[in-house]
Design an enzyme around this catalytic site. Structure first.
Site, PDB file in Angstrom:
ATOM      1  N   CYS A   2       0.854  -1.177   0.000  1.00 25.02           N
ATOM      2  CA  CYS A   2       0.000   0.000   0.000  1.00 25.02           C
ATOM      3  C   CYS A   2       0.895   1.235   0.000  1.00 25.02           C
ATOM      4  O   CYS A   2       2.098   1.146   0.168  1.00 25.02           O
ATOM      5  CB  CYS A   2      -0.861  -0.005   1.248  1.00 25.02           C
ATOM      6  SG  CYS A   2      -1.590  -1.612   1.583  1.00 25.02           S
ATOM      7  N   ARG A  27       1.219   1.655  -6.054  1.00 19.10           N
ATOM      8  CA  ARG A  27       1.595   0.653  -5.050  1.00 19.10           C
ATOM      9  C   ARG A  27       0.407  -0.158  -4.565  1.00 19.10           C
ATOM     10  O   ARG A  27       0.552  -1.110  -3.803  1.00 19.10           O
ATOM     11  CB  ARG A  27       2.258   1.344  -3.860  1.00 19.10           C
ATOM     12  CG  ARG A  27       3.510   2.092  -4.237  1.00 19.10           C
ATOM     13  CD  ARG A  27       4.118   2.735  -3.025  1.00 19.10           C
ATOM     14  NE  ARG A  27       4.718   1.729  -2.160  1.00 19.10           N
ATOM     15  CZ  ARG A  27       6.018   1.586  -2.001  1.00 19.10           C
ATOM     16  NH1 ARG A  27       6.849   2.378  -2.617  1.00 19.10           N
ATOM     17  NH2 ARG A  27       6.494   0.660  -1.213  1.00 19.10           N
ATOM     18  N   TRP A  75      -3.677  -2.107  -1.150  1.00 21.09           N
ATOM     19  CA  TRP A  75      -3.673  -3.364  -1.897  1.00 21.09           C
ATOM     20  C   TRP A  75      -4.069  -4.421  -0.861  1.00 21.09           C
ATOM     21  O   TRP A  75      -3.323  -4.685   0.084  1.00 21.09           O
ATOM     22  CB  TRP A  75      -2.283  -3.662  -2.473  1.00 21.09           C
ATOM     23  CG  TRP A  75      -2.269  -4.842  -3.386  1.00 21.09           C
ATOM     24  CD1 TRP A  75      -2.563  -4.836  -4.714  1.00 21.09           C
ATOM     25  CD2 TRP A  75      -1.928  -6.188  -3.053  1.00 21.09           C
ATOM     26  NE1 TRP A  75      -2.429  -6.106  -5.228  1.00 21.09           N
ATOM     27  CE2 TRP A  75      -2.037  -6.962  -4.230  1.00 21.09           C
ATOM     28  CE3 TRP A  75      -1.538  -6.833  -1.879  1.00 21.09           C
ATOM     29  CZ2 TRP A  75      -1.785  -8.327  -4.274  1.00 21.09           C
ATOM     30  CZ3 TRP A  75      -1.279  -8.196  -1.918  1.00 21.09           C
ATOM     31  CH2 TRP A  75      -1.406  -8.919  -3.112  1.00 21.09           C
ATOM     32  N   ASN A 101       0.837   0.064   6.465  1.00 22.27           N
ATOM     33  CA  ASN A 101       1.328  -0.712   5.334  1.00 22.27           C
ATOM     34  C   ASN A 101       2.094  -1.890   5.922  1.00 22.27           C
ATOM     35  O   ASN A 101       2.951  -1.697   6.778  1.00 22.27           O
ATOM     36  CB  ASN A 101       2.266   0.183   4.489  1.00 22.27           C
ATOM     37  CG  ASN A 101       2.714  -0.499   3.225  1.00 22.27           C
ATOM     38  OD1 ASN A 101       2.231  -1.570   2.892  1.00 22.27           O
ATOM     39  ND2 ASN A 101       3.643   0.109   2.525  1.00 22.27           N
ATOM     40  N   GLY A 102       1.774  -3.101   5.479  1.00 18.61           N
ATOM     41  CA  GLY A 102       2.456  -4.282   6.025  1.00 18.61           C
ATOM     42  C   GLY A 102       1.448  -5.325   6.463  1.00 18.61           C
ATOM     43  O   GLY A 102       0.252  -5.204   6.172  1.00 18.61           O
ATOM     44  N   GLU A 470      10.351 -12.746 -20.296  1.00 20.15           N
ATOM     45  CA  GLU A 470       9.966 -11.393 -19.890  1.00 20.15           C
ATOM     46  C   GLU A 470       8.827 -10.864 -20.785  1.00 20.15           C
ATOM     47  O   GLU A 470       7.870 -10.254 -20.302  1.00 20.15           O
ATOM     48  CB  GLU A 470      11.192 -10.467 -19.944  1.00 20.15           C
ATOM     49  CG  GLU A 470      10.912  -8.987 -19.749  1.00 20.15           C
ATOM     50  CD  GLU A 470      10.162  -8.641 -18.484  1.00 20.15           C
ATOM     51  OE1 GLU A 470      10.037  -9.485 -17.586  1.00 20.15           O
ATOM     52  OE2 GLU A 470       9.654  -7.505 -18.407  1.00 20.15           O
ATOM     53  N   LYS A 474       5.109  -9.597 -19.574  1.00 24.98           N
ATOM     54  CA  LYS A 474       4.588  -8.254 -19.885  1.00 24.98           C
ATOM     55  C   LYS A 474       3.215  -8.348 -20.532  1.00 24.98           C
ATOM     56  O   LYS A 474       2.290  -7.649 -20.165  1.00 24.98           O
ATOM     57  CB  LYS A 474       5.588  -7.565 -20.807  1.00 24.98           C
ATOM     58  CG  LYS A 474       5.789  -6.128 -20.652  1.00 24.98           C
ATOM     59  CD  LYS A 474       6.545  -5.656 -19.416  1.00 24.98           C
ATOM     60  CE  LYS A 474       6.574  -6.520 -18.229  1.00 24.98           C
ATOM     61  NZ  LYS A 474       7.431  -6.289 -17.183  1.00 24.98           N
ATOM     62  N   GLU A 477       0.505  -9.662 -18.003  1.00 19.46           N
ATOM     63  CA  GLU A 477       0.136  -8.858 -16.839  1.00 19.46           C
ATOM     64  C   GLU A 477      -0.687  -7.622 -17.188  1.00 19.46           C
ATOM     65  O   GLU A 477      -1.443  -7.139 -16.359  1.00 19.46           O
ATOM     66  CB  GLU A 477       1.344  -8.507 -15.966  1.00 19.46           C
ATOM     67  CG  GLU A 477       2.237  -7.416 -16.457  1.00 19.46           C
ATOM     68  CD  GLU A 477       3.411  -7.129 -15.521  1.00 19.46           C
ATOM     69  OE1 GLU A 477       3.213  -7.043 -14.316  1.00 19.46           O
ATOM     70  OE2 GLU A 477       4.540  -6.986 -16.024  1.00 19.46           O
ATOM     71  N   HIS A 493       7.869 -31.003 -27.145  1.00 19.29           N
ATOM     72  CA  HIS A 493       7.826 -32.016 -26.084  1.00 19.29           C
ATOM     73  C   HIS A 493       6.535 -31.932 -25.278  1.00 19.29           C
ATOM     74  O   HIS A 493       6.481 -32.453 -24.162  1.00 19.29           O
ATOM     75  CB  HIS A 493       9.062 -31.874 -25.186  1.00 19.29           C
ATOM     76  CG  HIS A 493      10.343 -32.130 -25.914  1.00 19.29           C
ATOM     77  ND1 HIS A 493      10.711 -33.381 -26.345  1.00 19.29           N
ATOM     78  CD2 HIS A 493      11.316 -31.294 -26.348  1.00 19.29           C
ATOM     79  CE1 HIS A 493      11.865 -33.317 -26.987  1.00 19.29           C
ATOM     80  NE2 HIS A 493      12.256 -32.046 -27.010  1.00 19.29           N
ATOM     81  N   LYS A 588       2.756  -2.282  -7.585  1.00 18.89           N
ATOM     82  CA  LYS A 588       4.123  -2.088  -8.073  1.00 18.89           C
ATOM     83  C   LYS A 588       5.164  -2.728  -7.173  1.00 18.89           C
ATOM     84  O   LYS A 588       6.061  -3.409  -7.626  1.00 18.89           O
ATOM     85  CB  LYS A 588       4.387  -0.593  -8.202  1.00 18.89           C
ATOM     86  CG  LYS A 588       5.763  -0.242  -8.738  1.00 18.89           C
ATOM     87  CD  LYS A 588       5.857  -0.567 -10.198  1.00 18.89           C
ATOM     88  CE  LYS A 588       7.213  -0.232 -10.786  1.00 18.89           C
ATOM     89  NZ  LYS A 588       7.392  -0.911 -12.076  1.00 18.89           N
TER      90      LYS A 588
HETATM   91  O1  M6R Z   1      10.755  -4.316  -7.307  1.00 18.53           O
HETATM   92  P1  M6R Z   1      11.152  -5.662  -7.808  1.00 18.53           P
HETATM   93  O2  M6R Z   1      11.987  -5.598  -9.029  1.00 18.53           O
HETATM   94  O3  M6R Z   1      11.823  -6.498  -6.747  1.00 18.53           O
HETATM   95  O4  M6R Z   1       9.797  -6.370  -8.179  1.00 18.53           O
HETATM   96  C1  M6R Z   1       9.763  -7.691  -8.621  1.00 18.53           C
HETATM   97  C2  M6R Z   1       8.462  -8.013  -9.300  1.00 18.53           C
HETATM   98  O5  M6R Z   1       7.395  -7.840  -8.434  1.00 18.53           O
HETATM   99  C3  M6R Z   1       8.234  -7.131 -10.539  1.00 18.53           C
HETATM  100  O6  M6R Z   1       9.299  -7.234 -11.432  1.00 18.53           O
HETATM  101  C4  M6R Z   1       6.928  -7.558 -11.250  1.00 18.53           C
HETATM  102  O7  M6R Z   1       7.082  -8.822 -11.786  1.00 18.53           O
HETATM  103  C5  M6R Z   1       6.537  -6.533 -12.317  1.00 18.53           C
HETATM  104  N1  M6R Z   1       5.149  -6.217 -12.192  1.00 18.53           N
HETATM  105  C6  M6R Z   1       6.715  -7.022 -13.699  1.00 18.53           C
HETATM  106  O8  M6R Z   1       6.349  -6.090 -14.645  1.00 18.53           O
END
Ligand code: M6R
Length: 593
Positions: A2, A27, A75, A101-102, A470, A474, A477, A493, A588
């Protein structure tokens, strides 16, 4: 995950808190709320609801002026997304109001042990904190009531607390979750991210774990949990207001994709004085003294780590193991005799990674955090730290941080190697190559024509395979198309069973040694009806290849191959009118395990 913001001073708290929450919304964006002092009735009003900060702006439209306020963007962890579970929460008599937060792991036990008399409104762990403070305040002064509460909490917290009986103070505390105090000419701002302080504070102090803070209009004091005063280590805030805004772009993600050439150039200039590397020689020595490097990361950062492993092994012949942070933290693999750990993270706050770092540090192993956020917990707690210089990354989908991570890992690998490569120059070439491609409109038509199914596959070999992982993250998500990245040779396979008429398969081809094999695999899926697309470099270009990228150093191809895949994801989400910068269910910075 959060975001929290509080302000006390001689300015409009509502404006500052709302601006801060808007900047921190990436966040967490399930709900938003804030509390402001109502001078007429001499109480703290609480405004909160599920939904975005924009809704909170509406609901606080007619609130009266207040010089003190706290806010939260959530969140959800404990309890559904609804008004009751939104922050701020208050104690039973409404004397104490808090944002948190936490995660409080022992909240149920605390409830049973101390709060059987209290009535709870929400399902959250946070409400327990407010109720405990109120309970202890019946026999202790406020400061001691808060400290007594903090000592009972297990888990993680960044907290802001208001006391209705003393509207001239904000109390704050931190353990594991980030919290930063900012000092400016008009007051004190406290937030979970430096971004919220930009424009209101000149200097900041990043709080250590188990800190307790008392902020007034013009002063802030930090204590440990023994109530001993701690020194403030103030640093200048070096983020520009423009870094926090979208500018001419429709979305932060598009802006951040476009910033990638500049990020590579910035990295080159920050890591080199002329052609001499500025990396701390102790980092290089510590890696050389080790017998194995372990890269730990999550999500996109893990994908950058996979490229890093290839670079270390190919350039410097240093063996590297890579582990997903959430697995490594609790399933410790057998380690080599002299391991060295590299933690790759954009935010520097990922809880899974922090759990790893705590365990590694207990064993006295040396660690290096590569992160975008120098104030972050993982930057501060590792033995060494290297900065990504990507500038604030606000879109939830990481783009420029990935490119920066690959670049910094490449610089490190080249520093460890005896190869004679001018990496600074090669990064410049890669930056120029990205520049040539960014404004190509071709991808929009390709996305419309090809990405018509509910699933999609990326295939590649070698470095392209890792870029494919990657690329698939992308796409899935932000467009919610079920996408998988596969080693091109592995499809046959089993996974090839999923290919049917029209299934999109995107091949990434940049390595001349294995391009023929990938092309054969593409033929195999074409024969079964796949709707294929080739993204290639000039080095391997053939007639009818749809997307052709300029050549760069063979080990730096991920820096450019990833860019069209980021744009594909962007346009696929745009076509579907999804919330590109804030995809569903995500946040994030993942500060819960
Ligand atoms: O802040 P970080 O790089 O440690 O975060 C890791 C993942 O949560 C982050 O890369 C996540 O997979 C992204 N949403 C991908 O776009």
């Amino acid at each position: 995950m959060c975001g929290i913001v509080g302000f006390i001073g001689n300015n409009d708290a509502k404006k500052i808190v709302l601006n801060g929450l808007t900047r921190l919304e990436y966040r967490g964006y399930d709900s938003a709320g804030m509390s402001l002092f109502n001078n007429r009735y001499q109480i703290f009003d609480v405004y909160k609801d599920e939904g975005r900060v924009a809704k909170l702006v509406e609901s606080t439209k007619n609130s009266s002026y207040s010089n003190i306020g706290i806010g939260h963007t959530r969140w959800a962890t404990h309890g559904k997304v609804n008004k009751e579970n939104s922050h701020p929460h208050y104690s039973q008599s409404r004397r104490f109001i808090i944002v948190h937060n936490g995660v409080i792991e022992n909240y149920q036990q605390l409830k049973d042990q101390y709060l059987s008399h209290s009535t709870f409104i929400s399902e959250t762990d946070t409400e327990v904190i407010a109720q405990l403070i109120e309970t202890f305040s019946q026999t202790l002064n406020v400061e001691n009531a808060i400290i007594t509460t903090l000592k009972l909490l297990h888990g993680s917290y960044a907290l802001l607390v208001l006391d209705s009986m003393d509207p001239e103070k904000i109390y704050a505390a931190k353990y594991k979750s980030p919290l930063i105090v900012g000092k400016g000419p008009e007051g004190i701002t406290i937030a979970s991210d430096l971004m919220a302080l930009v424009g209101y504070s000149d200097d900041y102090h990043a709080l250590d774990d188990k800190s307790f803070v008392i902020a007034t209009r013009d002063d802030v004091r930090v204590f440990n949990l023994n109530h001993e005063l701690l020194p403030l280590h103030l640093k200048k805030i070096e983020i520009d207001n423009a870094d926090t805004e979208k500018g001419e772009f429709a979305h932060y993600m598009l802006k951040e994709i476009h910033e990638q050439p500049a990020v590579l150039r910035r990295i080159a200039s920050n890591y080199f004085d002329k052609d001499k590397s500025l990396i701390d020689p102790q980092i290089i020595q510590s890696i050389k003294d080790s017998d194995r490097v372990y890269i730990l990361a999550a999500g996109t950062s893990m994908h950058a780590g996979l490229i890093g492993k290839q670079l270390f092994e190919k350039m410097a012949s240093i063996p590297v193991e890579i582990h997903i942070a959430s697995e490594f933290a609790y399933q410790k693999p057998l380690l080599s005799k002299k391991p060295f750990f590299i933690l790759v993270t954009q935010s520097g706050e990922t809880a899974d990674l922090r759990a790893c770092l705590v365990g590694i540090t207990e064993q006295n192993y040396k660690t290096l955090t590569i992160t975008n956020v120098p104030t972050s917990t993982l930057a501060r707690e590792a033995t060494y730290f290297l900065q990504l210089f990507a500038g604030p990354e606000i879109a939830v989908a990481s783009t420029k941080a990935y490119v920066a991570q690959v670049a910094v890992l490449a610089i490190l690998a080249y520093e460890l190697s005896s190869k004679n490569v001018n990496i600074k120059y090669e990064l410049g070439i890669a930056a120029a190559a990205i520049d040539t491609f960014l404004d190509s409109q071709k991808l929009i038509d390709i996305v419309r024509e090809k990405l018509t199914h509910r699933n999609c596959f990326y295939i590649g070999r070698g470095l392209d395979y890792f870029v494919g992982l990657e690329a698939s993250l992308k796409l899935k998500e932000i467009s919610y198309i079920q996408t998988e990245g596969f080693a091109a040779g592995e499809l046959k396979h089993g996974t090839i069973a999923l290919i049917e008429e029209g299934t999109p398969v995107i091949a990434l081809i940049s390595d001349p040694h294995i391009s023929g094999n990938t092309r054969s695999n593409l033929k195999e899926v074409q024969a079964r009806g796949a709707n294929t697309l080739k993204i290639v470099t000039e080095a391997v270009q053939q007639k009818n290849d749809e997307i052709v990228l300029p050549n760069v150093h063979p080990l730096l191809t991920p820096l450019i191959m990833v860019v069209p895949t980021q744009l594909i994801a962007y346009y696929a989400a745009l076509e579907r009118s999804y919330d590109i910068d804030k995809p569903r269910n995500l946040a994030k910075s993942v500060t819960v395990e």
